[in-house]
Each structure stands twice: as C-alpha cells, then as structure tokens.
Design an enzyme around this catalytic site. Structure first.
Site, PDB file in Angstrom:
ATOM      1  N   ARG A  46       0.857  -1.198   0.000  1.00  0.00           N
ATOM      2  CA  ARG A  46       0.000   0.000   0.000  1.00  0.00           C
ATOM      3  C   ARG A  46       0.887   1.240   0.000  1.00  0.00           C
ATOM      4  O   ARG A  46       0.597   2.241  -0.636  1.00  0.00           O
ATOM      5  CB  ARG A  46      -0.966   0.008   1.192  1.00  0.00           C
ATOM      6  CG  ARG A  46      -1.812   1.251   1.185  1.00  0.00           C
ATOM      7  CD  ARG A  46      -3.015   1.309   2.147  1.00  0.00           C
ATOM      8  NE  ARG A  46      -3.130   0.289   3.142  1.00  0.00           N
ATOM      9  CZ  ARG A  46      -2.503   0.338   4.335  1.00  0.00           C
ATOM     10  NH1 ARG A  46      -1.741   1.365   4.661  1.00  0.00           N
ATOM     11  NH2 ARG A  46      -2.652  -0.648   5.185  1.00  0.00           N
ATOM     12  N   TYR A  98     -16.256  18.752 -13.822  1.00  0.00           N
ATOM     13  CA  TYR A  98     -16.540  17.335 -14.039  1.00  0.00           C
ATOM     14  C   TYR A  98     -17.598  16.889 -13.010  1.00  0.00           C
ATOM     15  O   TYR A  98     -17.458  17.189 -11.815  1.00  0.00           O
ATOM     16  CB  TYR A  98     -15.248  16.520 -13.860  1.00  0.00           C
ATOM     17  CG  TYR A  98     -15.470  15.030 -13.911  1.00  0.00           C
ATOM     18  CD1 TYR A  98     -15.792  14.400 -15.101  1.00  0.00           C
ATOM     19  CD2 TYR A  98     -15.367  14.260 -12.764  1.00  0.00           C
ATOM     20  CE1 TYR A  98     -16.011  13.039 -15.145  1.00  0.00           C
ATOM     21  CE2 TYR A  98     -15.584  12.892 -12.802  1.00  0.00           C
ATOM     22  CZ  TYR A  98     -15.903  12.282 -13.996  1.00  0.00           C
ATOM     23  OH  TYR A  98     -16.122  10.936 -14.029  1.00  0.00           O
ATOM     24  N   ASP A 170      -7.087  20.222 -12.574  1.00  0.00           N
ATOM     25  CA  ASP A 170      -7.468  18.945 -13.195  1.00  0.00           C
ATOM     26  C   ASP A 170      -7.064  19.060 -14.665  1.00  0.00           C
ATOM     27  O   ASP A 170      -7.707  19.761 -15.445  1.00  0.00           O
ATOM     28  CB  ASP A 170      -8.980  18.731 -13.030  1.00  0.00           C
ATOM     29  CG  ASP A 170      -9.455  17.423 -13.645  1.00  0.00           C
ATOM     30  OD1 ASP A 170      -8.755  16.880 -14.517  1.00  0.00           O
ATOM     31  OD2 ASP A 170     -10.553  16.955 -13.268  1.00  0.00           O
ATOM     32  N   LYS A 195      -7.979   8.402 -18.753  1.00  0.00           N
ATOM     33  CA  LYS A 195      -8.282   9.011 -20.042  1.00  0.00           C
ATOM     34  C   LYS A 195      -7.030   8.990 -20.935  1.00  0.00           C
ATOM     35  O   LYS A 195      -6.592   7.929 -21.325  1.00  0.00           O
ATOM     36  CB  LYS A 195      -8.825  10.416 -19.817  1.00  0.00           C
ATOM     37  CG  LYS A 195      -9.896  10.502 -18.701  1.00  0.00           C
ATOM     38  CD  LYS A 195     -11.173   9.758 -19.008  1.00  0.00           C
ATOM     39  CE  LYS A 195     -12.086   9.565 -17.810  1.00  0.00           C
ATOM     40  NZ  LYS A 195     -12.424  10.746 -17.043  1.00  0.00           N
TER      41      LYS A 195
HETATM   42  C1  LIG Z   1     -12.903  11.100 -15.765  1.00  0.00           C
HETATM   43  C2  LIG Z   1     -12.572  12.377 -15.112  1.00  0.00           C
HETATM   44  C3  LIG Z   1     -12.350  12.471 -13.733  1.00  0.00           C
HETATM   45  C4  LIG Z   1     -12.514  11.277 -12.813  1.00  0.00           C
HETATM   46  O1  LIG Z   1     -11.576  10.302 -13.058  1.00  0.00           O
HETATM   47  P1  LIG Z   1     -11.843   8.707 -12.806  1.00  0.00           P
HETATM   48  O2  LIG Z   1     -10.582   8.103 -13.246  1.00  0.00           O
HETATM   49  O3  LIG Z   1     -13.034   8.352 -13.626  1.00  0.00           O
HETATM   50  O4  LIG Z   1     -12.113   8.564 -11.334  1.00  0.00           O
HETATM   51  C5  LIG Z   1     -12.012  13.702 -13.211  1.00  0.00           C
HETATM   52  N1  LIG Z   1     -11.902  14.801 -13.994  1.00  0.00           N
HETATM   53  C6  LIG Z   1     -12.118  14.755 -15.310  1.00  0.00           C
HETATM   54  C7  LIG Z   1     -11.988  16.006 -16.117  1.00  0.00           C
HETATM   55  C8  LIG Z   1     -12.470  13.557 -15.919  1.00  0.00           C
HETATM   56  O5  LIG Z   1     -12.714  13.526 -17.244  1.00  0.00           O
END
Ligand SMILES: *Cc1c(COP(=O)(O)O)cnc(C)c1O
Length: 382
Positions: A46, A98, A170, A195
C-alpha cells in the site's frame, strides 16, 4: 529531454535483477525484510510498489514536476487533495466542473464543513469578492467539460498566491502533452489517468504531481493512510500506454481540428465548441497556455431536440456511444442524458448544455473514416 523521449524513457530503467527492458509487474503485497525495519525501501505494497514507483516518476516527468503519486481512480486523486483541508476551509472552483468532482465536493465534503464556491472562473475577477482568510484552495478544470471553456491558470495563480492559497488543476482534458500547469505556477496537477495517459480504455486510475516536498509528503501520507492506491498490473498498463502518448496526442489534435472544421461548415449544425477556433471566447488564453487544442469537442444540432440528437447517435457506426474519453477509439456522448443527467434541465440550459448537445472524444483512427461516419449519420437526421 523533450516530451516524446520522456514519454518513452522517464522513470523506466532496465530491471536490475534481469535486465528486462520493460518494468516488471511486481505482483506482491509485502516484501521480505533482512531484520525488523531494515528493508530495501519497500515494506508493504500500500505504501510502495516498484511498478507504481516507475509510473509515478514517469507521470511526474511528463508534468515537469518533482513528485508523482498514483491513485486507484481520478476521484481517488481528487479526494486526497480535498483531505488536505480542514472543516471551515473554503474552496473556489468552477461552475462547469466534471460531474464526479461536483458530486464529491457537494455531497461528501460539504458534510464535513468545507465550503465550495462554484463560479464562472473564465473571468478571474469573479473570485475577488469571494477570497478571504478561509480560502485555502482553487480547484481548476480547463478545458472544461463539455463546453470546452478555458480558464487562465496563470491569472488564478497570481490571485491565489497573494492569499497563500493552493492551486490545483485537473489537467485530464489537456493531458501533459498539451498543458503543464506546474510551469504556470500551480501547486498540484491532477489527472484522471483513465483518459489520455492510459489511452486505451482499459484502466481506471488517477495521479497527482507536485513540486513542493512538504506537499508531496502530506499527499503521500494521505495516499498510504487512506489507501486509494492502484495495483501493479494497472500501473504496468499505464506505463505501456504512456510510451505512445505523444504520438496519440498528435493524431488526436490533428483529427480534432479536421472534425471541428467539418462540423463548423455543416448545414445541420448549431454551434461547435472547440478552443482552436479563433472566435472561441477563450481562444487567446488557450493559445497562451496550451500547445495545441486537443481532440475533445462538442456541438449542438440546428434542430436542437433531444430526439434528433438520439437519432444521430444511434446512426453513427464508428463512433461508440459511451462515457469516458481520451482513448484511441472515437466516442460519442450525450451530456443531457448521460454525464450531466443529474443537473435539472432549467439549470442545464442556463449553462449552455442544450438538449441536442453532443460531445465527441476524437480517437486516432483515419480521419477520412470518421468524417464518412459523421456524414452518413447527418444524412439520417432532419
Ligand atoms: C474522468 C474524469 C475524472 C474522474 O476520473 P476517474 O478516473 O473516472 O475517477 C475527473 N476529472 C475529469 C476532467 C475527468 O474527465
């Protein structure tokens, strides 16, 4: 080192025991110690795992940062940042966040006494009356989803620094290939690794990158104490994905431009939202802080009805109807009924998310085939 070279080499060294060029998947939960508390830097997985460590170094290098931390999802990474705060603290963030971040802030952390201001951050002046001694964090998402609004990261940083606030960005939509918030003065970069970084629609993961060592220690403590860490198999898959990040992004951007231009000139289209257009309201800032404009775009139909949008989405063959983005395959999505369905219609319309709004994540296929698919789908609607 330039970006493509880092994507292939940063954080990755031949395995010392065998010379394996690919980082092994260290599928282990614990490590044998020579004597109590005497070990090779690994005690329990962990806290640390060599496959994950490689990946963390790789992502940190791509963001021009010193320290990387990976989490079991993007939301896990965001959660770790909010856990830096205390009850009574305030956060300034945008009103087209988001959906999952909005949900966490509103429904989890407001209960713990943290206050979130959801405002239009494309005009930083909107923040001035809100900042006070309790403001501890700016949470910025740019480009935004699904309207591709651009927030001026440097301007937010300038304001936040005057008040000793942290700035977290983000950076999921841009990927480190297009934008590096730490270079613009941000303290924390967050990614949904799910992504573009992963890039192959086969992993859920998140990451944070920082330069400040104390901040890194605090976040690493939270990661280990709260436990939202990813496994070695997923870390390996992302290390593998990152090796082609620059090649994929080049093609995402190229295809994005071709499809944005095509849509803009189509008779059945209402509006196209893509930050590369010179008349996009935040185009100048996009040019300043991004290297190119990416493969994410949204559009509305001239016949702005949900029914028509549904017809269109049922007619495409190459684009897959799915949530998520940033993978090699092109996806199509209907915010009003999918990602943003929880927002009341009135509220949604006020924010420009009309009934026919469609979002595309343009993949890395041949653009001729993508255009042909869109063309035949347009021929099926009014
Ligand atoms: C998908 C996404 C998230 C969340 O990420 P996960 O890997 O699905 O938990 C946060 N911010 C943006 C802009 C996203 O597209």
């Amino acid at each position: 080192m330039k970006f493509g070279t880092k994507a292939i080499h940063a954080g990755v060294e031949p395995d010392p025991s065998t010379g394996a060029i690919m980082t092994p998947i260290f599928q282990t939960s614990t490590y044998v110690q020579e004597s109590p508390a005497k070990h090779k830097g690994y005690a329990y997985a962990r806290g640390a795992n060599p496959t994950r460590n490689s990946l963390q170094k790789s992502i940190a290098a791509l963001e021009n940062g010193k320290f990387g931390l990976c989490f079991s999802s993007g939301m896990g990474a965001t959660d770790a940042v909010i856990r830096l705060l205390n009850p009574g603290d305030e956060v300034i963030t945008s009103n087209d966040l988001y959906g999952g971040s909005y949900r966490m802030f509103k429904r989890v952390y407001e209960r713990f006494g943290i206050k979130f201001h959801f405002i239009d951050l494309t005009d930083v002046k909107n923040t001035e009356s809100l900042i006070n001694e309790k403001t501890k964090l700016f949470w910025i998402e740019t480009p935004s989803n699904p309207l591709m609004r651009i927030i001026d990261i440097g301007a937010c940083v300038a304001l936040a620094k005057k008040k000793n606030c942290l700035v977290a960005v983000d950076n999921t939509f841009a990927s480190p290939y297009l934008q590096n918030p730490l270079d613009l003065g941000a303290d924390i970069v967050m990614h949904s690794v799910t992504k573009y970084l992963g890039g192959h629609s086969d992993v859920i993961m998140g990451a944070l990158v920082v330069n400040n060592e104390k901040l890194y220690q605090d976040l690493a403590f939270i990661a280990n104490a709260c436990g939202a860490v990813p496994g070695p198999q997923d870390s390996f898959l992302v290390l593998r994905g990152i090796k082609t990040l620059h090649l994929r992004m080049e093609r995402h951007c190229q295809n994005g431009r071709i499809i944005a231009d095509y849509l803009r000139n189509h008779a059945k289209i209402g509006k196209v939202y893509w930050p590369g257009f010179a008349d996009h309201p935040n185009h100048a800032i996009a040019r300043k802080q991004m290297r190119d404009f990416g493969g994410m775009l949204s559009f509305t139909l001239r016949d702005d009805r949900e029914e028509t949008a549904r017809q269109f989405m049922e007619s495409v063959a190459l684009f897959s109807l799915a949530e998520s983005l940033g993978g090699v395959e092109s996806l199509i999505n209907h915010p009003a009924s999918m990602t943003h369905a929880s927002i009341p219609r009135e509220e949604r319309l006020k924010n420009g998310l009309t009934d026919s709004l469609i979002r595309l994540s343009i993949g890395v296929e041949d653009s001729e085939d993508l255009l042909e698919d869109l063309n035949q789908a347009f021929s099926k609607i009014a």
